[in-house]
Write a protein that holds these residues in place. Sequence first.
Motif, PDB file in Angstrom:
ATOM      1  N   SER A 149      -2.196  -3.958   7.687  1.00 58.04           N
ATOM      2  CA  SER A 149      -0.860  -4.443   8.033  1.00 58.04           C
ATOM      3  C   SER A 149       0.230  -3.645   7.318  1.00 58.04           C
ATOM      4  O   SER A 149       0.171  -3.465   6.095  1.00 58.04           O
ATOM      5  CB  SER A 149      -0.726  -5.926   7.661  1.00 58.04           C
ATOM      6  OG  SER A 149       0.600  -6.365   7.864  1.00 58.04           O
ATOM      7  N   PRO A 150       1.251  -3.196   8.046  1.00 57.99           N
ATOM      8  CA  PRO A 150       2.340  -2.445   7.400  1.00 57.99           C
ATOM      9  C   PRO A 150       3.255  -3.314   6.552  1.00 57.99           C
ATOM     10  O   PRO A 150       4.032  -2.785   5.760  1.00 57.99           O
ATOM     11  CB  PRO A 150       3.092  -1.846   8.597  1.00 57.99           C
ATOM     12  CG  PRO A 150       2.816  -2.779   9.734  1.00 57.99           C
ATOM     13  CD  PRO A 150       1.418  -3.286   9.507  1.00 57.99           C
ATOM     14  N   VAL A 151       3.206  -4.639   6.720  1.00 58.52           N
ATOM     15  CA  VAL A 151       4.082  -5.507   5.931  1.00 58.52           C
ATOM     16  C   VAL A 151       3.435  -5.946   4.627  1.00 58.52           C
ATOM     17  O   VAL A 151       4.078  -6.621   3.827  1.00 58.52           O
ATOM     18  CB  VAL A 151       4.498  -6.757   6.747  1.00 58.52           C
ATOM     19  CG1 VAL A 151       5.168  -6.365   8.034  1.00 58.52           C
ATOM     20  CG2 VAL A 151       3.303  -7.656   7.024  1.00 58.52           C
ATOM     21  N   SER A 152       2.197  -5.568   4.401  1.00 56.01           N
ATOM     22  CA  SER A 152       1.524  -5.940   3.155  1.00 56.01           C
ATOM     23  C   SER A 152       2.084  -5.142   1.987  1.00 56.01           C
ATOM     24  O   SER A 152       2.375  -3.946   2.128  1.00 56.01           O
ATOM     25  CB  SER A 152       0.019  -5.688   3.259  1.00 56.01           C
ATOM     26  OG  SER A 152      -0.562  -6.461   4.280  1.00 56.01           O
ATOM     27  N   PRO A 153       2.240  -5.766   0.833  1.00 58.96           N
ATOM     28  CA  PRO A 153       2.659  -5.022  -0.358  1.00 58.96           C
ATOM     29  C   PRO A 153       1.668  -3.917  -0.688  1.00 58.96           C
ATOM     30  O   PRO A 153       0.466  -4.047  -0.448  1.00 58.96           O
ATOM     31  CB  PRO A 153       2.689  -6.087  -1.452  1.00 58.96           C
ATOM     32  CG  PRO A 153       2.802  -7.379  -0.723  1.00 58.96           C
ATOM     33  CD  PRO A 153       2.083  -7.203   0.569  1.00 58.96           C
ATOM     34  N   ARG A 154       2.183  -2.855  -1.259  1.00 57.60           N
ATOM     35  CA  ARG A 154       1.326  -1.709  -1.564  1.00 57.60           C
ATOM     36  C   ARG A 154       0.188  -2.095  -2.504  1.00 57.60           C
ATOM     37  O   ARG A 154      -0.954  -1.664  -2.324  1.00 57.60           O
ATOM     38  CB  ARG A 154       2.157  -0.586  -2.183  1.00 57.60           C
ATOM     39  CG  ARG A 154       1.364   0.687  -2.485  1.00 57.60           C
ATOM     40  CD  ARG A 154       2.278   1.772  -3.020  1.00 57.60           C
ATOM     41  NE  ARG A 154       3.315   2.099  -2.042  1.00 57.60           N
ATOM     42  CZ  ARG A 154       4.288   2.971  -2.288  1.00 57.60           C
ATOM     43  NH1 ARG A 154       4.359   3.566  -3.482  1.00 57.60           N
ATOM     44  NH2 ARG A 154       5.184   3.236  -1.363  1.00 57.60           N
ATOM     45  N   ALA A 155       0.493  -2.907  -3.521  1.00 58.09           N
ATOM     46  CA  ALA A 155      -0.545  -3.301  -4.480  1.00 58.09           C
ATOM     47  C   ALA A 155      -1.640  -4.117  -3.799  1.00 58.09           C
ATOM     48  O   ALA A 155      -2.830  -3.932  -4.068  1.00 58.09           O
ATOM     49  CB  ALA A 155       0.074  -4.094  -5.627  1.00 58.09           C
ATOM     50  N   LEU A 156      -1.246  -5.031  -2.894  1.00 53.84           N
ATOM     51  CA  LEU A 156      -2.245  -5.829  -2.188  1.00 53.84           C
ATOM     52  C   LEU A 156      -3.045  -4.981  -1.213  1.00 53.84           C
ATOM     53  O   LEU A 156      -4.232  -5.239  -0.986  1.00 53.84           O
ATOM     54  CB  LEU A 156      -1.566  -6.982  -1.450  1.00 53.84           C
ATOM     55  CG  LEU A 156      -0.947  -8.078  -2.308  1.00 53.84           C
ATOM     56  CD1 LEU A 156      -0.420  -9.205  -1.430  1.00 53.84           C
ATOM     57  CD2 LEU A 156      -1.952  -8.621  -3.314  1.00 53.84           C
ATOM     58  N   ARG A 157      -2.417  -3.987  -0.632  1.00 54.27           N
ATOM     59  CA  ARG A 157      -3.144  -3.098   0.286  1.00 54.27           C
ATOM     60  C   ARG A 157      -4.196  -2.295  -0.459  1.00 54.27           C
ATOM     61  O   ARG A 157      -5.321  -2.129   0.021  1.00 54.27           O
ATOM     62  CB  ARG A 157      -2.166  -2.158   0.992  1.00 54.27           C
ATOM     63  CG  ARG A 157      -1.220  -2.844   1.969  1.00 54.27           C
ATOM     64  CD  ARG A 157      -0.371  -1.848   2.706  1.00 54.27           C
ATOM     65  NE  ARG A 157      -1.171  -1.097   3.666  1.00 54.27           N
ATOM     66  CZ  ARG A 157      -0.659  -0.124   4.442  1.00 54.27           C
ATOM     67  NH1 ARG A 157       0.622   0.205   4.327  1.00 54.27           N
ATOM     68  NH2 ARG A 157      -1.424   0.489   5.304  1.00 54.27           N
ATOM     69  N   ARG A 158      -3.834  -1.791  -1.647  1.00 57.57           N
ATOM     70  CA  ARG A 158      -4.827  -1.047  -2.437  1.00 57.57           C
ATOM     71  C   ARG A 158      -5.984  -1.943  -2.838  1.00 57.57           C
ATOM     72  O   ARG A 158      -7.156  -1.547  -2.760  1.00 57.57           O
ATOM     73  CB  ARG A 158      -4.160  -0.445  -3.676  1.00 57.57           C
ATOM     74  CG  ARG A 158      -3.248   0.723  -3.404  1.00 57.57           C
ATOM     75  CD  ARG A 158      -2.996   1.488  -4.696  1.00 57.57           C
ATOM     76  NE  ARG A 158      -2.340   0.651  -5.689  1.00 57.57           N
ATOM     77  CZ  ARG A 158      -1.038   0.632  -5.907  1.00 57.57           C
ATOM     78  NH1 ARG A 158      -0.247   1.399  -5.159  1.00 57.57           N
ATOM     79  NH2 ARG A 158      -0.519  -0.136  -6.835  1.00 57.57           N
TER      80      ARG A 158
END
Length: 237
Positions: A149-158
């Motif tokens: 998801s593009p709306v996810s925070p970067r830290a949560l995406r990692r």
Amino acid sequence: MARTWHGGRVRHGRMRRTGWLAAAAAAGSVTGAAAVTVAVVVGAGSPLSGYVSESGVGDGGYPLVYRSGVVALAVSLLLLAGALRPVRAAAWLLVTAGSAATVSAAVPCRAGCPLPPHDPVTASDLIHGGASIVAVACCVFAMVAIWWSPVSPRALRRLAFVSAVTALPVSGAIGLAMLLIGGGLLVGVLERLLLLVITVWCLVSGVRIACGFAQHRDPVQNSTVAKEPTLRKPHRR
């Protein structure tokens, strides 16, 4: 006013609710994992061999502790879904996972938790096994949804990426082992590893979201306040 993950604005009260949901999800994952671990390690059966669900069979104290722990984990998944509302696919997957985990706790399997194709099964075995598989699969797919998801925070995406990269091959190995050899030491170790990955992911995700909102900043934009554009007065010559 703070900005949501959708880019709109919400009241600070809603921000606080999201932070509390995330914090409660983290606390619930720790509580549930601790109860399940106690039931698996101290209760009847091998701490590593066999399915984790075997610790919930029976009416004694440890089976009750196990089922209570699973319910706590289910609640933590539902709370995390509430904190991840902007990532709709992940939120709905977590709602499904929490609901399935609740069914798994409410409908225990028989001794040994028999599953096809190696063992004869009853309706309760199928319901319990199916609900457990759905709960775990939805958690893993929720990791993928957050990473995608593009709306996810970067830290949560990692975090979701690392967790999914770990969980997907382990999940595949568990499924293959269950089909080829059934339950045993290999499946038991892999299942415990997968559940550990899911629990740590839920815990760290909840902590990251809660800490971001506790500091009154957008977890995506990493800013405290969405600044309004201002008009500059023309300079006089």
